[in-house]
Design an enzyme around this catalytic site. Structure first.
Site, PDB file in Angstrom:
ATOM      1  N   CYS A 191     -25.776  -5.375  -8.834  1.00  0.00           N
ATOM      2  CA  CYS A 191     -27.118  -5.672  -7.923  1.00  0.00           C
ATOM      3  C   CYS A 191     -26.779  -5.978  -6.683  1.00  0.00           C
ATOM      4  O   CYS A 191     -27.044  -7.026  -6.373  1.00  0.00           O
ATOM      5  CB  CYS A 191     -27.810  -6.542  -8.785  1.00  0.00           C
ATOM      6  SG  CYS A 191     -28.426  -6.238 -10.357  1.00  0.00           S
TER       7      CYS A 191
ATOM      8  N   ARG B   5       0.754  -1.071   0.149  1.00  0.00           N
ATOM      9  CA  ARG B   5       0.130  -0.122  -0.051  1.00  0.00           C
ATOM     10  C   ARG B   5       0.855   1.312  -0.152  1.00  0.00           C
ATOM     11  O   ARG B   5       0.450   2.193  -0.911  1.00  0.00           O
ATOM     12  CB  ARG B   5      -0.811  -0.137   1.387  1.00  0.00           C
ATOM     13  CG  ARG B   5      -1.851   1.024   1.180  1.00  0.00           C
ATOM     14  CD  ARG B   5      -2.626   1.005   2.771  1.00  0.00           C
ATOM     15  NE  ARG B   5      -2.925  -0.186   3.265  1.00  0.00           N
ATOM     16  CZ  ARG B   5      -4.057  -0.769   3.089  1.00  0.00           C
ATOM     17  NH1 ARG B   5      -5.197  -0.390   2.388  1.00  0.00           N
ATOM     18  NH2 ARG B   5      -4.302  -2.051   3.771  1.00  0.00           N
TER      19      ARG B   5
HETATM   20  N1  LLP Z   1       3.142  -8.952   4.111  1.00  0.00           N
HETATM   21  C1  LLP Z   1       2.532  -9.911   4.552  1.00  0.00           C
HETATM   22  C2  LLP Z   1       2.469 -10.887   5.098  1.00  0.00           C
HETATM   23  C3  LLP Z   1       0.787  -9.152   4.352  1.00  0.00           C
HETATM   24  O1  LLP Z   1      -0.075 -10.078   4.574  1.00  0.00           O
HETATM   25  C4  LLP Z   1       0.469  -8.005   3.714  1.00  0.00           C
HETATM   26  C5  LLP Z   1      -0.805  -7.375   3.303  1.00  0.00           C
HETATM   27  C6  LLP Z   1       1.646  -7.340   3.036  1.00  0.00           C
HETATM   28  C7  LLP Z   1       2.901  -7.701   3.361  1.00  0.00           C
HETATM   29  C8  LLP Z   1       1.280  -5.888   2.563  1.00  0.00           C
HETATM   30  O2  LLP Z   1       0.962  -4.933   3.416  1.00  0.00           O
HETATM   31  P1  LLP Z   1       0.767  -3.398   3.088  1.00  0.00           P
HETATM   32  O3  LLP Z   1       2.067  -2.819   3.050  1.00  0.00           O
HETATM   33  O4  LLP Z   1       0.085  -3.354   1.720  1.00  0.00           O
HETATM   34  O5  LLP Z   1      -0.156  -2.955   4.056  1.00  0.00           O
HETATM   35  N2  LLP Z   1      -7.106  -6.008   0.922  1.00  0.00           N
HETATM   36  C9  LLP Z   1      -6.632  -5.128   1.990  1.00  0.00           C
HETATM   37  C10 LLP Z   1      -5.282  -5.232   2.743  1.00  0.00           C
HETATM   38  C11 LLP Z   1      -4.959  -6.485   2.702  1.00  0.00           C
HETATM   39  C12 LLP Z   1      -3.456  -6.760   3.271  1.00  0.00           C
HETATM   40  C13 LLP Z   1      -3.053  -8.211   3.454  1.00  0.00           C
HETATM   41  N3  LLP Z   1      -1.827  -8.421   3.668  1.00  0.00           N
HETATM   42  C14 LLP Z   1      -7.044  -3.490   1.770  1.00  0.00           C
HETATM   43  O6  LLP Z   1      -7.471  -3.197   0.822  1.00  0.00           O
HETATM   44  O7  LLP Z   1      -7.139  -2.851   2.699  1.00  0.00           O
END
Ligand code: LLP
Length: 405
Positions: free
Chosen positions: A328, A263
């Site tokens: 829907c 992110r």
């Molecule tokens: N590493 C692991 C082990 C993870 O489970 C995740 C994200 C990341 C790295 C990356 O995280 P980030 O830096 O992107 O926060 N779909 C959700 C987010 C799910 C994150 C799952 N794991 C959303 O749209 O907010």
């Protein structure tokens, strides 16, 4: 993003994802730079945006990849990420995925249970190799984020407790087919507080020290991803404070710090463009119906996530409206009570901060074609994924013989 949105929409149509490749590079360099002089690896979380051009862009900058399926591992390799910078994580890896990952000789398999470790050992034995592994520790720290993206508490399915991790390391050290060289944790996503990260780092660093005392030498200290971003008015963690805190927590350890941001690099490097179809008023409620929907950008429906929405080149008094799609489901919305001027057919709305977990979580629900993706680099635009067609959607079904019906 200084983009001529109207030109992009005329050229590529809507709904559309647009990514600012200059911003992706800027974010990567900022994070990597914060660890200047230290051994570090930024392993991009491919799940946040797995477009090959995005991964290739990051590969050229020197990034590694954090993958959660063999498909993501293959994407990372195809995009040119060096195999020694690829990590494969996830609670449920199939035997075939483990085998393929070992054959591809990637940096690490990140293990999340004792049972998984035994499977990896067995498969490595079959292949006659030694598997480089790390263990995901669940430090039981509350990351203070949305429960759906919180992962570092014992009530979550991820990782193992400190005690089981220790047992696993001792087992792995004795095994001929396992080489425990890494440790990993990831307490959650969209983190805006530094203290839970520091707490987790300290717990895990202590474990590394106690492993060292029994001759288990951890070389990769993986702090996971989770760095939060600004969607609305959040105050986020500064990269240099993040780096300084991690470096302080691992003082005295000779390890490479691995990070897995998704992110952080992608969310505000992307926008989602959608076109107004109609306006309608149901009693007191104003709805703006657009051609983008929950199947294209699921975050608002799934997490009640906020994405700022603005109309392009449109004046007039703003009043609150729900921005909804054609799917829907009552839960199909991109924004609620969004202040918007009066809108007409074909006006364009920009949904901000949509570069992470946007396209990757999209689906074909309601037989809607997955949208196109465009990259902008140094002011030039490039199509990086074609808009899907109806034929694309049905081609896997057409191969079936249906004469039995
Ligand atoms: N590493 C692991 C082990 C993870 O489970 C995740 C994200 C990341 C790295 C990356 O995280 P980030 O830096 O992107 O926060 N779909 C959700 C987010 C799910 C994150 C799952 N794991 C959303 O749209 O907010």
């Amino acid at each position: 993003m200084s983009l001529d949105i109207k030109t992009l929409v005329d050229k590529y149509d809507t709904p559309l994802y647009v990514y600012d490749f200059n911003n992706i590079a800027k974010r990567y360099q900022e994070l990597k730079g914060a660890f200047d002089g230290k051994k570090s690896l930024v392993a991009y979380a491919v799940k946040s945006n797995s477009n090959l051009a995005v991964i290739k862009h990051l590969a050229k900058l020197g990034a590694g990849a954090d993958c959660v399926s063999i498909g993501e591992v293959k994407r990372a390799l195809k995009a040119g990420i060096a195999k020694y910078k690829i990590i494969f994580s996830g609670v449920g890896k199939r035997d075939s995925e483990i085998r393929e990952a070992l054959q591809k000789d990637i940096l690490l398999l990140n293990l999340e249970s004792e049972a998984e470790m035994k499977r990896v050992e067995m498969i490595a034995k079959e292949l006659g190799i030694e598997a480089r592994i790390s263990i995901r520790v669940n430090p039981n720290v509350d990351p203070q984020t949305h429960p759906y993206i919180s992962t570092g508490l014992h009530e979550n399915k991820f990782g193992v407790s400190i005690d089981s991790a220790k047992r696993m390391y001792i087992y792995a050290k004795k095994s001929e087919h396992l080489n425990p060289i890494g440790i990993h944790f990831h307490i959650g996503s969209q983190l805006t507080e530094l203290s839970p990260i520091v707490e987790a780092c300290e717990i895990v660093a202590d474990l590394v020290r106690s492993l060292k005392a029994i001759d288990i030498d951890i070389k990769f200290f993986d702090v996971g991803g989770g760095l939060g971003v600004v969607y609305d008015n959040e105050i986020t963690i500064k990269t240099h404070e993040y780096a300084d805190a991690i470096i302080k927590a691992i003082k005295g350890l000779d390890v490479t710090v691995v990070m897995e941001p998704g992110r952080y690099m992608m969310a505000n490097s992307g926008i989602f463009l959608t076109r107004v179809l109609y306006e309608k008023q149901n009693g007191d409620k104003r709805f703006v119906i657009v051609d983008g929907a929950m199947n294209d950008l699921l975050r608002p429906s799934l997490y009640s996530a906020y994405h700022k929405i603005e109309a392009v080149q449109k004046d007039g008094e703003k009043t609150p409206a729900d921005v909804v799609g054609p799917v829907c489901e009552s839960g199909d919305f991109l924004g609620k009570d969004v202040p918007l001027p009066p809108l007409e057919h074909n006006d364009i709305l920009v949904v901000h901060s949509a570069g992470a977990y946007g396209f990757t979580m999209s689906s074909n629900y309601n037989t809607r074609n997955r949208v196109a993706e465009v990259a902008v680099l140094d002011g030039k635009d490039y199509l990086i994924r074609k808009r899907e067609s109806f034929d694309d959607q049905i081609k896997l079904e057409e191969v079936c013989d249906t004469s039995w019906l």
